[in-house]
Design a protein around this motif. Sequence first.
Motif, PDB file in Angstrom:
ATOM      1  N   UNK A  33      12.259  -0.130 -14.551  1.00  0.00           N
ATOM      2  CA  UNK A  33      11.380  -1.262 -14.861  1.00  0.00           C
ATOM      3  C   UNK A  33      10.240  -1.340 -13.863  1.00  0.00           C
ATOM      4  N   UNK A  34       9.018  -1.388 -14.393  1.00  0.00           N
ATOM      5  CA  UNK A  34       7.835  -1.554 -13.559  1.00  0.00           C
ATOM      6  C   UNK A  34       7.396  -3.016 -13.652  1.00  0.00           C
ATOM      7  N   UNK A  35       6.745  -3.483 -12.618  1.00  0.00           N
ATOM      8  CA  UNK A  35       6.329  -4.883 -12.571  1.00  0.00           C
ATOM      9  C   UNK A  35       4.814  -4.973 -12.497  1.00  0.00           C
ATOM     10  N   UNK A  36       4.296  -6.098 -12.969  1.00  0.00           N
ATOM     11  CA  UNK A  36       2.857  -6.359 -12.884  1.00  0.00           C
ATOM     12  C   UNK A  36       2.675  -7.695 -12.173  1.00  0.00           C
ATOM     13  N   UNK A  37       2.593  -7.642 -10.848  1.00  0.00           N
ATOM     14  CA  UNK A  37       2.358  -8.832 -10.038  1.00  0.00           C
ATOM     15  C   UNK A  37       0.916  -8.820  -9.551  1.00  0.00           C
ATOM     16  N   UNK A  41       0.016  -3.437  -8.805  1.00  0.00           N
ATOM     17  CA  UNK A  41      -0.381  -2.415  -9.769  1.00  0.00           C
ATOM     18  C   UNK A  41      -0.216  -2.910 -11.201  1.00  0.00           C
ATOM     19  N   UNK A  42      -1.040  -2.362 -12.089  1.00  0.00           N
ATOM     20  CA  UNK A  42      -0.965  -2.733 -13.494  1.00  0.00           C
ATOM     21  C   UNK A  42       0.273  -2.173 -14.162  1.00  0.00           C
ATOM     22  N   UNK A  43       0.887  -2.975 -15.030  1.00  0.00           N
ATOM     23  CA  UNK A  43       2.126  -2.566 -15.676  1.00  0.00           C
ATOM     24  C   UNK A  43       1.963  -1.447 -16.675  1.00  0.00           C
ATOM     25  N   UNK A  44       0.924  -1.499 -17.500  1.00  0.00           N
ATOM     26  CA  UNK A  44       0.729  -0.471 -18.526  1.00  0.00           C
ATOM     27  C   UNK A  44       0.413   0.876 -17.870  1.00  0.00           C
ATOM     28  N   UNK A  45      -0.423   0.869 -16.852  1.00  0.00           N
ATOM     29  CA  UNK A  45      -0.770   2.120 -16.165  1.00  0.00           C
ATOM     30  C   UNK A  45       0.456   2.749 -15.519  1.00  0.00           C
ATOM     31  N   UNK A  46       1.264   1.926 -14.860  1.00  0.00           N
ATOM     32  CA  UNK A  46       2.486   2.457 -14.245  1.00  0.00           C
ATOM     33  C   UNK A  46       3.428   3.028 -15.299  1.00  0.00           C
ATOM     34  N   UNK A  47       3.604   2.293 -16.384  1.00  0.00           N
ATOM     35  CA  UNK A  47       4.527   2.745 -17.427  1.00  0.00           C
ATOM     36  C   UNK A  47       4.093   4.091 -17.987  1.00  0.00           C
ATOM     37  N   UNK A  48       2.809   4.243 -18.259  1.00  0.00           N
ATOM     38  CA  UNK A  48       2.321   5.506 -18.792  1.00  0.00           C
ATOM     39  C   UNK A  48       2.560   6.658 -17.841  1.00  0.00           C
ATOM     40  N   UNK A  49       2.322   6.413 -16.550  1.00  0.00           N
ATOM     41  CA  UNK A  49       2.487   7.483 -15.562  1.00  0.00           C
ATOM     42  C   UNK A  49       3.942   7.905 -15.433  1.00  0.00           C
TER      43      UNK A  49
END
Length: 330
Positions: A33-37, A41-49
């Motif tokens: 799970x990635x977070x967007x606080x 960092x942005x959540x969508x960018x992290x998820x894609x990476x």
Amino acid sequence: MTHVGVMLPRDLPANQVLSYAQRAEQLGFDELWVVEDLGFRGGVAQAGAVLAATSRIVVGIGILPAGARNAAFAAMELATLAQLFPGRLIAGIGHGMPGWMRQVGAWPASPLTLLREYATAVRALLRGEPGPPAGRYVDVEGVVIGEIPETAPPVVLGVRGPKSIAMAGRAADGLLLAEPAAPPYVADSVRRLAASTGPTVITYDVAAVADDGRTARDLARPGLMWIGEPDWAPHLAVLPFAADLARHRAASAGPEDFAATMPDGWVREVALAGTPEEVRAGIAARHAAGATSVVLVPVEADRLDALTRLAAALTTPRTPARTGEPDDQR
């Protein structure tokens, strides 16, 4: 099915993000799970990476604040990820922390109305349906996303309070409960969710594993410093020591003192911290209370090292690859 995931820490150095994700997959975690606080960092960018850097692990975004993005463009981003990585995405959407959302001018007069309209619109768009009639906050009426995944990713709502949880049962595929998510809070939330079919229920909890349980719980204490603040009250209201905990916070010099002096028994209840066997039992208790995914939140300074110890609490941990093997990510 019950799953165990791990959080990708929001402040993990950028050069460790992909290796952390790969290591989590290698160690046998079901989800990352990635977070967007705000300010990280942005959540969508992290998820894609991390989806691109891994091959099996399911990636959850927890959470995208509804006030931060237009619903149609958010649905396009989620649909793209779900097309490229079928069956490996869970989309978490929520109110966002009030202070952060006010700071960026995106806190509505009725957060509940915004989230209901937003979740309804995003789910419809992800299914390839025209956007629903315009509401008070969300107007994507008639918008159609032509590029949609074969199977829409689940949309879960990251919320705390009773009204928001009940709304999630009507407007979303499930619920994401932030830490602390002790079994009584999980069971109470599932009851309030009142979904007609088995909902997705993801829980977060501060986690630490050590050979000695007390040592692990002391490692977890810094991650609990904020749970005595008013925003976290819904998480604690159903616990038998909720009133004592509130009095303890009132008598403490600040959040750090509150966490450092909290009785060990309370830490045991509100965190997944202990020996591998103790943490495994805590995960099982959350699953028994209705959680479909239990997500461990590491709090130690060396996150990669902590990740390996947390994996010892998995029911069937995988053996790390030896140096030189193709999937070795150490």
